[in-house]
Write a protein that holds these residues in place. Structure first.
Motif, PDB file in Angstrom:
ATOM      1  N   MET A  68      42.428  32.707  44.603  1.00 43.93           N
ATOM      2  CA  MET A  68      41.560  32.566  45.774  1.00 43.93           C
ATOM      3  C   MET A  68      40.188  33.205  45.568  1.00 43.93           C
ATOM      4  O   MET A  68      39.474  33.467  46.517  1.00 43.93           O
ATOM      5  N   GLU A  69      39.820  33.421  44.302  1.00 42.57           N
ATOM      6  CA  GLU A  69      38.474  33.892  43.975  1.00 42.57           C
ATOM      7  C   GLU A  69      37.631  32.719  43.487  1.00 42.57           C
ATOM      8  O   GLU A  69      38.093  31.916  42.667  1.00 42.57           O
ATOM      9  N   PHE A  70      36.392  32.650  43.965  1.00 41.58           N
ATOM     10  CA  PHE A  70      35.524  31.526  43.625  1.00 41.58           C
ATOM     11  C   PHE A  70      34.112  32.008  43.305  1.00 41.58           C
ATOM     12  O   PHE A  70      33.627  32.981  43.880  1.00 41.58           O
ATOM     13  N   ARG A  71      33.479  31.313  42.373  1.00 36.02           N
ATOM     14  CA  ARG A  71      32.083  31.582  42.017  1.00 36.02           C
ATOM     15  C   ARG A  71      31.224  30.436  42.553  1.00 36.02           C
ATOM     16  O   ARG A  71      31.533  29.258  42.321  1.00 36.02           O
ATOM     17  N   CYS A  72      30.154  30.792  43.232  1.00 35.91           N
ATOM     18  CA  CYS A  72      29.322  29.821  43.939  1.00 35.91           C
ATOM     19  C   CYS A  72      27.885  29.899  43.429  1.00 35.91           C
ATOM     20  O   CYS A  72      27.320  30.991  43.330  1.00 35.91           O
ATOM     21  N   ILE A 111      33.811  28.039  52.359  1.00 33.55           N
ATOM     22  CA  ILE A 111      32.735  28.577  51.524  1.00 33.55           C
ATOM     23  C   ILE A 111      31.372  28.083  52.000  1.00 33.55           C
ATOM     24  O   ILE A 111      30.400  28.856  52.061  1.00 33.55           O
ATOM     25  N   VAL A 112      31.290  26.824  52.357  1.00 31.48           N
ATOM     26  CA  VAL A 112      30.023  26.277  52.866  1.00 31.48           C
ATOM     27  C   VAL A 112      29.615  26.996  54.154  1.00 31.48           C
ATOM     28  O   VAL A 112      28.458  27.397  54.326  1.00 31.48           O
ATOM     29  N   ASP A 114      30.053  35.564  44.234  1.00 33.03           N
ATOM     30  CA  ASP A 114      31.506  35.455  44.118  1.00 33.03           C
ATOM     31  C   ASP A 114      32.135  35.805  45.459  1.00 33.03           C
ATOM     32  O   ASP A 114      31.710  36.770  46.125  1.00 33.03           O
ATOM     33  N   VAL A 115      33.154  35.041  45.846  1.00 29.43           N
ATOM     34  CA  VAL A 115      33.841  35.308  47.101  1.00 29.43           C
ATOM     35  C   VAL A 115      35.347  35.309  46.890  1.00 29.43           C
ATOM     36  O   VAL A 115      35.863  34.706  45.942  1.00 29.43           O
ATOM     37  N   TYR A 116      36.018  35.992  47.788  1.00 32.26           N
ATOM     38  CA  TYR A 116      37.483  35.980  47.834  1.00 32.26           C
ATOM     39  C   TYR A 116      37.910  35.398  49.174  1.00 32.26           C
ATOM     40  O   TYR A 116      37.486  35.883  50.232  1.00 32.26           O
ATOM     41  N   ARG A 117      38.711  34.340  49.140  1.00 31.78           N
ATOM     42  CA  ARG A 117      39.224  33.730  50.375  1.00 31.78           C
ATOM     43  C   ARG A 117      40.522  34.436  50.748  1.00 31.78           C
ATOM     44  O   ARG A 117      41.598  34.119  50.247  1.00 31.78           O
TER      45      ARG A 117
END
Length: 285
Positions: free
Chosen positions: A182-186, A219-220, A239-242
């Motif tokens: 659930m980690e993403f790079r934007c 994320i948007v 970077d975010v964690y959902r």
């Protein structure tokens, strides 16, 4: 990429603006003597201000899971000549202990930009979790990422003649158990969110495909509501964690350039201006 963009991504530069979106953290200034210690050859842990050595959780080799005792930072070597040269940083030692207590007893460390993720193999449970100053010192001292922060922070910047004075800092962040899927790079280019990659791109998480639309929408929305035009640069990476549907945590901010890992993309793709493979609309309604 300009040096100013790198400076804007120093943790202490963005944390006050986004503190409400991220993990609680404490920033400690690093004395020059400690920076020199990190850059010196070899791994000798500083003496504790209490005079007692911490039993290191060092493993002799990343693949060594044997029950052989750890290499000795133990009491039997206290009389060796080498131990008399162990550095001491009592003020920093006390500040780290105080910060760890303030943050709940467990933290993960980083410097201005980088965490010592490449050194996790040397620590307990192959993790960045630290409960005492010695854990922090061991990770920092063993990390090439940290060395890069100290020696080449402006690598690949085009304005190499611009003078920038960097004040190095130790960042201690509250330890949180994070599910890697659930980690993403934007990636943001000219104030537009142009690409999203799973952070751990070498692993397959089936549920990402199942939750694709919800993840994208979260994320948007997070970008438009909490990040857009609140960061000083128009192009950057975050970077975010959902944590759960509708609840995202900001993890880090990085420069938009080759010094940042593009993960499932290439920098040619990200800078070309052409539509990215598998691209979905990230614009608001």
């Amino acid at each position: 990429m300009k040096k100013r963009q790198v400076v804007d991504c120093i943790f202490s530069a963005w944390y006050p603006r986004f503190e409400h979106l991220t993990f609680p953290s404490v920033v400690l200034p690093l004395p020059g003597a400690f920076v020199s210690y990190l850059l010196a050859d070899g791994i000798v842990l500083p003496n504790s201000d209490s005079g007692n050595r911490h039993k290191s959780s060092y493993k002799a080799h990343p693949d060594d899971d044997s029950d052989v005792d750890d290499p000795d930072w133990s009491d039997e070597d206290e009389d060796d000549d080498s131990s008399t040269h162990a550095p001491e940083f009592p003020e920093l030692d006390a500040q780290i202990k105080q910060a760890i207590a303030h943050l709940g007893g467990k933290v993960f460390p980083k410097l201005n930009w980088s965490a010592p993720k490449d050194a996790s193999w040397i620590a307990m449970n192959n993790s960045l979790q630290c409960t005492c100053p010695e854990d922090v010192y061991l990770l920092l001292k063993s990390s090439d990422f940290v060395t890069h922060d100290l020696t080449q922070p402006f690598d690949r910047c085009e304005d190499e003649d611009t003078e920038v004075d960097v004040q190095y800092q130790l960042v201690l962040r509250r330890w949180t158990n994070v599910h890697p899927g659930m980690e993403f790079r934007c990636f943001v280019k000219n104030d537009k969110l142009i690409a999203i990659s799973q952070r751990h791109h070498s692993n397959f998480f089936a549920y990402i495909s199942d939750q694709h639309d919800g993840i994208l929408a979260d994320i948007v929305d997070f970008y438009h509501q909490d990040i857009e035009k609140k960061f000083p640069d128009r192009s950057f990476v975050f970077d975010v964690y959902r944590k759960k549907p509708g609840k995202l945590v900001l993890v880090d901010l990085n420069p938009f350039g080759e010094v940042t890992d593009p993960l499932m993309f290439t920098w040619d793709e990200l800078t070309s201006g052409e539509p990215l493979e598998g691209e979905s609309s990230t614009e608001g309604e």
